[in-house]
Design a protein around this motif. Structure first.
Motif, PDB file in Angstrom:
ATOM      1  N   ALA A  33       0.812  -1.213   0.000  1.00 41.01           N
ATOM      2  CA  ALA A  33       0.000   0.000   0.000  1.00 41.01           C
ATOM      3  C   ALA A  33       0.849   1.267   0.000  1.00 41.01           C
ATOM      4  O   ALA A  33       0.477   2.276  -0.605  1.00 41.01           O
ATOM      5  CB  ALA A  33      -0.924  -0.005   1.218  1.00 41.01           C
ATOM      6  N   PRO A  37       2.927   4.754  -5.981  1.00 37.24           N
ATOM      7  CA  PRO A  37       1.850   4.338  -6.894  1.00 37.24           C
ATOM      8  C   PRO A  37       2.191   4.508  -8.367  1.00 37.24           C
ATOM      9  O   PRO A  37       1.608   3.822  -9.209  1.00 37.24           O
ATOM     10  CB  PRO A  37       0.682   5.248  -6.491  1.00 37.24           C
ATOM     11  N   LYS A 212      -2.870   6.892   1.972  1.00 37.11           N
ATOM     12  CA  LYS A 212      -2.402   6.724   0.593  1.00 37.11           C
ATOM     13  C   LYS A 212      -3.437   6.019  -0.268  1.00 37.11           C
ATOM     14  O   LYS A 212      -3.643   6.359  -1.430  1.00 37.11           O
ATOM     15  CB  LYS A 212      -1.082   5.948   0.568  1.00 37.11           C
ATOM     16  N   LEU A 213      -4.089   5.027   0.306  1.00 30.50           N
ATOM     17  CA  LEU A 213      -5.088   4.275  -0.446  1.00 30.50           C
ATOM     18  C   LEU A 213      -6.276   5.154  -0.835  1.00 30.50           C
ATOM     19  O   LEU A 213      -6.893   4.965  -1.882  1.00 30.50           O
ATOM     20  CB  LEU A 213      -5.578   3.080   0.372  1.00 30.50           C
ATOM     21  N   GLN A 214      -6.577   6.144   0.009  1.00 25.84           N
ATOM     22  CA  GLN A 214      -7.696   7.039  -0.284  1.00 25.84           C
ATOM     23  C   GLN A 214      -7.441   7.903  -1.515  1.00 25.84           C
ATOM     24  O   GLN A 214      -8.354   8.210  -2.276  1.00 25.84           O
ATOM     25  CB  GLN A 214      -7.973   7.940   0.922  1.00 25.84           C
ATOM     26  N   SER A 216      -4.880   7.337  -3.927  1.00 24.32           N
ATOM     27  CA  SER A 216      -4.291   6.661  -5.086  1.00 24.32           C
ATOM     28  C   SER A 216      -5.353   5.865  -5.816  1.00 24.32           C
ATOM     29  O   SER A 216      -6.483   5.714  -5.352  1.00 24.32           O
ATOM     30  CB  SER A 216      -3.152   5.734  -4.650  1.00 24.32           C
ATOM     31  N   SER A 218      -5.089   2.704  -6.383  1.00 23.50           N
ATOM     32  CA  SER A 218      -4.759   1.314  -6.088  1.00 23.50           C
ATOM     33  C   SER A 218      -6.025   0.473  -5.988  1.00 23.50           C
ATOM     34  O   SER A 218      -7.087   0.949  -5.564  1.00 23.50           O
ATOM     35  CB  SER A 218      -3.981   1.225  -4.775  1.00 23.50           C
ATOM     36  N   ILE A 220      -6.238  -1.896  -3.977  1.00 23.31           N
ATOM     37  CA  ILE A 220      -6.381  -2.252  -2.566  1.00 23.31           C
ATOM     38  C   ILE A 220      -7.286  -1.217  -1.904  1.00 23.31           C
ATOM     39  O   ILE A 220      -7.050  -0.012  -2.008  1.00 23.31           O
ATOM     40  CB  ILE A 220      -5.016  -2.283  -1.859  1.00 23.31           C
ATOM     41  N   THR A 221      -8.317  -1.655  -1.241  1.00 20.43           N
ATOM     42  CA  THR A 221      -9.259  -0.727  -0.612  1.00 20.43           C
ATOM     43  C   THR A 221      -9.269  -0.813   0.904  1.00 20.43           C
ATOM     44  O   THR A 221      -9.809   0.067   1.570  1.00 20.43           O
ATOM     45  CB  THR A 221     -10.683  -1.001  -1.122  1.00 20.43           C
ATOM     46  N   THR A 222      -8.691  -1.863   1.457  1.00 20.47           N
ATOM     47  CA  THR A 222      -8.688  -2.029   2.905  1.00 20.47           C
ATOM     48  C   THR A 222      -7.427  -2.767   3.332  1.00 20.47           C
ATOM     49  O   THR A 222      -6.755  -3.398   2.508  1.00 20.47           O
ATOM     50  CB  THR A 222      -9.926  -2.794   3.390  1.00 20.47           C
TER      51      THR A 222
END
Length: 499
Positions: A33, A37, A212-214, A216, A218, A220-222
């Protein structure tokens, strides 16, 4: 520019990540994560036949630990191991030196990271029983000695992949923080400090990864919830303070080509901080090659004069009260009661793997679990003579490494002047394990380990710790006693030194 070959230092990578691994491997989830990115493409897969892999150019890696080290280090141009471009030092700042030529210290640190991650793997996979509660408990005890002189598993100003991987392997095996707290015990202060620091660092990284996930794109969400560890507790004093052991590494990382700005890193442990000064910053008061202004020189001179005056005044007051204090002060002369000598029993012994002089022992001294102690007795005893032996143990010595083995205490023996004859100092038959040995006429509580070491108390007391003409253990003629009687050299060695 004719004839000049220009090569790109950018790196593009593709990560194939099974969702089953993402849900269970916390470190893989976090590193993936946090990875840049725009350099990494993540392919999530639900196919049970797909394995975790990393493809960079023509090369594909499939070993978990190798993938993680490549993602943090040279595989992605040290994106997660550089003070200048990132606050993350997953490889302790050692991978970044690869552009300038790796130093021997960095090579050792990188090798150490790989080795510790292998230890973590043996716990996760229960290889050779490494994941049993008994093995984990023993490791927690051994780590206490190893970490008594260093902040983290390898030289680094921050927790590295090695620290976080081993931490997660340990706490994931232990069902709760309360159970982990019991396994660590109160005596393993260095292990406790390390566990608290690693847990706090992972919580910070978890928040960074979620943010970062919010932002990007990606897939991956969790992220999996971190396992429960130890809750950090405030301490009045630092657990240890050994100076610049990690400052050297921090300075080296700050001087790499990737970092042209100043570097300042600190160990995030309660009460202990080791920081590296910005590159080129002078020490307070100036230094070689640094020219002070007249105002600075004047201020420094005034400060020195004020400090000297304060010291002189304090000394004058101390001298004035010296006679009265001496007359009213209680008798605090150092005596043998400062030593914590207990009845012990060697419950397990084995030969040290790399030293032909040392035995390694587990010794029961009445505590929650046996102590690990190394003794240089292989020239005087056979291994089978060590097993289940009743002994006297000096317990309030600081843990230290002997041949890489974490030794915490000393099995006492009588020896002649040239140390060619050595025999155990033993309690009388019927003495209880853990019982303290007292000396006639000397009453008092034993001093703490740090004071024994700092004041060199054992060195001062040892010359008078002997056997008398009857082979009985004495200090300045006072006999060493338990509730069952007098302690002695096992074969009656007379007029010998005991240590």
């Amino acid at each position: 520019m004719t004839g000049t070959v220009v090569s790109s230092r950018s790196a593009l990578a593709t990560i194939t990540l099974p969702t089953s691994l993402l849900a269970t491997d916390h470190l893989v989830a976090l590193i993936t994560a946090i990875s840049p990115p725009y350099q990494t493409t993540i392919n999530l897969t639900n196919n049970k036949n797909d394995t975790f892999s990393l493809t960079i150019g023509p090369d594909t890696l499939t070993h978990r630990n190798s993938i993680l080290r490549h993602l943090c280090g040279i595989g992605l141009q040290n994106a997660l191991d550089s003070v200048g471009s990132s606050p993350l030092l997953f490889l302790g700042g050692h991978a970044a030196t690869s552009f300038a030529g790796a130093s021997p210290q960095s090579a050792l640190a990188m090798a150490g990271t790989s080795s510790w991650m292998s230890v973590a793997s043996s716990i996760r996979d229960n290889h050779d029983g490494g994941g049993s509660m008994e093995s984990v408990s023993k490791l927690l005890h051994q780590l206490n000695g190893y970490l008594s002189t260093k902040s983290f598993l390898v030289n680094s100003p921050e927790p590295t992949l090695a620290d976080l991987d081993l931490y997660l392997a340990i706490v994931s095996k232990v069902s709760s923080g309360e159970k982990l707290d019991t396994m660590v015990g109160k005596e393993n202060v260095h292990t406790r400090r390390w566990l608290e620091q690693c847990g706090a660092t992972l919580e910070e990284l978890h928040l960074v990864a979620l943010k970062k996930l919010q932002y990007s794109k990606s897939k991956i969400t969790t992220l999996p919830t971190l396992p429960e560890g130890l809750s950090p507790k405030a301490r009045a004093l630092p657990v240890f303070c050994y100076g610049d052991d990690d400052e050297v590494v921090a300075s080296a990382a700050a001087s790499t080509p990737a970092n042209t700005a100043s570097s300042s890193t600190a160990n995030k442990e309660n009460g202990s901080s080791v920081a590296s000064k910005p590159v080129g910053e002078p020490k307070q008061g100036g230094g070689p090659g640094v020219e002070l202004t007249e105002e600075q020189k004047k201020a420094a001179a005034e400060k020195r004069a004020k400090k000297a005056a304060g010291k002189a005044k304090a000394k004058e007051g101390a001298d004035a009260n010296k006679g009265a204090a001496a007359a009213t002060a209680p008798d605090t002369a150092l005596n043998v009661s400062a030593l914590d000598i207990r009845v012990g029993k060697i419950v397990k012994a084995w030969e040290h793997e790399s030293s032909d002089k040392l035995f390694c022992e587990e010794v029961d001294v009445g505590e929650e679990k046996p102590r690990l102690i190394a003794s240089g007795l292989r020239a005087f005893y056979k291994l089978d003579e060590m097993q289940n032996r009743s002994v006297l143990v000096l317990c309030n010595l600081k843990a230290r490494s002997l041949g890489g083995f974490p030794s915490h205490g000393m099995v006492l023996c009588a020896s002649n002047a040239d140390h060619t004859a050595v025999e155990f100092a033993v309690p009388p038959e019927g003495a209880k394990i853990g019982e303290r040995v007292c000396f006639e006429g000397y009453v008092g509580e034993p001093e703490p380990e740090n004071k024994i070491a700092k004041k060199k108390m054992f060195d001062a007391l040892a010359p008078d710790l002997k056997t008398d003409g009857n082979g009985e253990v004495v200090w300045k003629g006072a006999k060493g006693l338990t509730s069952a009687g007098v302690c002695k050299a096992i074969n009656g060695m007379a007029n010998a030194h005991v240590s």
